[in-house]
Design a protein around this motif. Structure first.
Motif: not given
Length: 882
Positions: A828-830, A857-870, A875-882
């Motif tokens: 999940q992204i945001n 998909a994560v690389q496109r969302a970050l657009d060269g930046g770093a995630p605020k949270k990962l 075994g369940r899910i990954v959350n990426v906050v950009v």
């Protein structure tokens, strides 16, 4: 590709099982045994869907146990005696045996259509002389052991059918068949001494770990162990020979709330008084028209007759209480007399209100001043409107007030005097209900008022029935010798065939020859007992007879030792009390007489009580507005064939009178037996009710057709070798084996069916190769075999399975395949799902994070930046906050 046709395949496989004697039970010391038994049916003539559900459950258990390598006993018989057959024969002008055996033949044909795994070689009906003759032999054994006796007793008497009725045969004070008002009548009756086993039957319930708690609770309540006080009230100016009224009470802590004495219309004092009092005699006669069922008596209006007599309270000889004959008191429970405490018993309260008797509180809430407000205009102490009064339970802490009464003024003393008096009387001011009872008993014993007694609610089992169609009681009445047991060599005492029912009552009583016989002891002319046995006797030992139905004695010791106990018993909760309680007693009595081993005194190791099958009720109205009921088969889209719309009443228990019954033969003819079987197992947990719907049956049939199509397509598919989807399919197969096995073993049939639905969908979509699909398909039909045996048998044959699937070893899940070695994690992204990754199940968190960061998909969302949270939830899910 062929299509699924139940009409073709079901008879074929039923014949194959019969020819191979697959279900004939054979004792095998090299195999574990398993005895599964459903409560045997009454041969009413037709099966209903409730039968289908009950016997399909047992069939699933039996077939599963055969597949897991057990020697299985799964027998069938008929509970064939009883008043319904006698009434039916009178209505139709035929012999009860003719009617019964015709019904058995018809129902047996219907059972055969279901493909049940029954051992028909052990079949018997309780009306077979070979069966009831052994029952007569056991009666004689019980008589010799002192477990049977004869006495006068008050019974439920149907004045139209002219027979004794059991309590459960009395409905709203009417005979269940005749509709006549039931009377209480004193007759000489035969009894089993079940009360001798009261304590044992009660305590043994705690060892029945595989019985439903609700059933054990119902039995405990029926046995009804209680600790109470036995004492007497002194009778003032009573008739000769009557100077005391003995009372047993479970609430001696309420003795200071006594307001009146009540005695049964059948109490010796009441019978003595009615000799000189016509009004009392009429009142007693009216009371005796009521049945003896406690539920009925509780519902009936409380009525009393003031005898004019008085008794002295044992705590104060100046305190007198009136004596009433009351219609709600039974003679054969306790002493047939009670003291009424209207403040703390609803029945007594209703009675006191009706006859303007004092209502004297003994217990109040702890805050006395708030709980009780004394009405200044009620010196008779009628405090029934005070808050906080009511029954006590064993946990509620209440303040107990034992009042020192001013008898003339009939008012309580001041509050501080009450507490002072209480401490000197029962010892404490703060007591729970149980402690108060113990304190009251101790006080009364110390002061010679009475003595503590343990009693049981359970009464001895009255087995005499004044009807023809039952097991004759094997005794003879001789003018010289009295009651003489018949000789065993003369058994069975068979019912005569040439009987007439041209007048009410027991046809045996006026048979021209059957009753008259020589005394077995002295040879003088004598008469047979014309009462027959309660049909509960017939059903209280049939489980034991199934272990050796052809034995010359009631049981064969070796066969009983091998097959008993019943490992799984299945039936309706409506039999939770009497049938099961009587069976438990009977097993103990059989052991006492050498017919069962000690290990079988609790005959049913596990018990399951299934829910009912329900259906909507359809009706129209006649010209007078009265309901006219219609069969489901007569209704289509809410209308009759003539276009009239029907009223639809929500689902209720299927009833012939409401015509909301579904004929299983119609279902089998339309869809096949497997559809009916699958439906009744799939729609609801088996302990709950299930609603039968035409749409549900149709959907079930379509699913079985889908299974057929998927499997036959796999059979006909080309072999393209191993495929990437093989491992996923086989892993899902092993999980299904595990889940279905657990579901069957735990009676979670609906869960097992749901898992099979899911696996069918997986197989239908799988990209695995043909070899993996064939293996999975074989497993699918094996797992379906207990539920849909005909379909499974045919597909097993087409799949090249060895022999009959019924006899194939049950598949075993590979534990290693139950653990996923890969997991798919959504990304999940945001907060929105944008991608997923598949990783080894044991991959370390840093490695997962690295793969996530490399995802496009994560690389496109970050657009060269770093995630605020990962955030990685293994075994369940990954959350990426950009």
């Amino acid at each position: 590709m062929s299509r699924y046709n139940a009409a073709d395949i079901e008879p074929k496989w039923q014949k194959a099982w019969a020819d191979a004697e697959v279900f004939t039970a054979k004792a095998d010391p090299d195999k574990p045994k398993y005895y599964v038994l459903e409560m045997f049916p009454y041969p009413s003539g037709d099966l209903h869907i409730g039968h289908v559900r009950n016997y399909t459950m047992g069939d699933v258990v039996a077939r599963h146990r055969i597949a897991t390598g057990h020697a299985v006993l799964h027998p069938m018989g008929w509970d064939a005696f009883g008043l319904p057959a006698e009434n039916a024969s009178i209505e139709r002008g035929i012999h009860p045996g003719t009617w019964t055996r015709s019904n058995i033949a018809n129902m047996k044909e219907q059972f055969a259509l279901l493909g049940l795994s029954l051992d028909w070689s052990r079949e018997f009906a309780t009306c077979d002389p070979e069966y009831y003759g052994k029952q007569q032999a056991m009666f004689l054994d019980f008589l010799a052991k002192g477990l049977v006796y004869r006495k006068n007793a008050v019974v439920n008497w149907d004045p139209v059918d002219m027979t004794v009725l059991a309590n459960e045969q009395v409905e709203d004070g009417k005979g269940w068949r005749s509709g006549a008002t039931v009377e209480r009548r004193e007759l000489t009756q035969w009894f089993f001494k079940i009360s001798d086993y009261s304590e044992e039957l009660l305590t043994a319930l705690d060892s029945l770990d595989n019985w439903p708690d609700k059933v054990k609770t119902m039995q405990k309540n029926w046995i009804g162990k209680s600790r109470g006080l036995q004492f007497a009230f002194s009778l003032i100016d009573g008739p000769d020979g009557h100077d005391r009224i003995e009372v047993y009470t479970t609430r001696p802590d309420t003795m200071l709330g006594a307001s009146f004495i009540g005695i049964s219309p059948d109490h010796p004092l009441a019978r003595e008084l009615e000799k000189e009092n016509e009004d009392l005699a009429a009142f007693n006669a009216e009371c005796r028209k009521m049945g003896t069922a406690e539920e009925e008596m509780e519902k009936a209006e409380k009525k009393g007759f003031d005898t004019g007599l008085r008794v002295r309270h044992p705590f104060d000889t100046a305190w007198e209480l009136p004596v009433y004959v009351a219609n709600f008191i039974l003679m054969d429970y306790g002493t047939g007399a009670i003291f009424g405490c209207p403040a703390h018993d609803q029945r007594d309260h209703d009675f006191a209100r009706k006859y303007d008797l004092p209502i004297i509180p003994v217990f109040v809430d702890e805050d006395y001043t708030e709980a009780v407000k004394l009405p200044s205009d009620r010196p008779d102490l009628d405090w029934s409107g005070a808050e906080g009064f009511g029954h006590l339970d064993g946990e509620t802490e209440m303040t107990m007030l034992a009042y020192a009464f001013d008898v003339e003024a009939n008012v309580p003393p001041a509050k501080n005097e009450e507490y002072t008096y209480l401490r000197g009387f029962f010892g404490e001011t703060r007591l729970t209900a149980n402690a108060a009872i113990d304190a009251a008993i101790a006080f009364c014993e110390e002061h010679g008022v009475g003595h503590g007694v343990t009693k049981f609610r359970l009464r001895d089992w009255g087995l005499s029935r004044q009807r023809y169609w039952g097991c004759p009681i094997p005794v003879v009445h001789c003018a010289t010798c009295g009651v003489v047991p018949e000789k065993k060599e003369n058994l069975p005492i068979e019912l005569p065939e040439d009987v007439t029912f041209d007048r009410p009552g027991n046809a045996l009583s006026w048979h021209p020859t059957w009753r008259d016989v020589p005394c077995p002891k002295c040879g003088a002319p004598a008469q047979r007992e014309t009462d027959t046995m309660d049909t509960f006797v017939d059903s209280s030992w049939y489980y034991a007879r199934f272990t050796s139905p052809d034995a010359e004695t009631p049981t064969d010791a070796d066969e009983a030792a091998y097959w008993m106990n019943v490992d799984q018993y299945i039936g309706g909760v409506e039999h939770a009390i009497l049938h099961l309680l009587y069976s438990r007693f009977y097993a103990r009595a059989m052991h006492a007489c050498g017919h069962l081993p000690a290990s079988a005194i609790e005959p049913f190791d596990a018990l399951f009580t299934q829910g009912m099958v329900t259906h909507e009720i359809y009706l129209t109205r006649d010209a007078n507005g009265r309901p006219v009921y219609h069969l489901p088969s007569e209704v289509n889209d809410g209308k009759l064939a003539d276009g009239r719309e029907v009223e639809i009443i929500p689902s209720a228990k299927m009833s012939k009178s409401k015509r909301n019954v579904v004929d299983p033969v119609d279902i089998i003819n339309q869809y096949g037996a497997d559809t009916a079987r699958w439906f009744v197992l799939s729609d609801s947990p088996p302990e709950r009710d299930v609603e039968w719907t035409a749409s549900g049956a149709d959907a079930t049939h379509r699913h079985l057709g889908r299974v057929w199509r998927i499997v036959t397509e796999i059979i006909e598919s080309p072999d393209e070798g191993a495929q990437p989807g093989d491992k996923d399919l086989l892993r899902e197969m092993h999980k299904t084996i595990h889940d279905v096995s657990m579901g069957i073993e735990s009676f979670g049939f609906n869960s097992a069916v749901a898992r099979l639905y899911a696996f069918t969908a997986t197989l239908g979509k799988s990209q695995a190769g043909r070899a993996a699909k064939i293996e999975a398909a074989r497993t699918l039909v094996q797992l379906m075999s207990p539920m849909t045996p005909h379909l499974a048998e045919d597909l097993w044959s087409q799949l090249g399975g060895d022999g009959l699937v019924t006899l194939a070893a049950w598949p075993v899940a590979d534990d290693a395949m139950l653990v996923d070695d890969e997991v798919t994690l959504p990304i999940q992204i945001n907060g929105k799902r944008r991608s997923e990754i598949t990783v080894p199940a044991d991959m370390a968190k840093p490695d997962i994070e690295a793969l996530v960061m490399a995802d496009k998909a994560v690389q496109r969302a970050l657009d060269g930046g770093a995630p605020k949270k990962l955030i990685v939830v293994p075994g369940r899910i990954v959350n990426v906050v950009v």
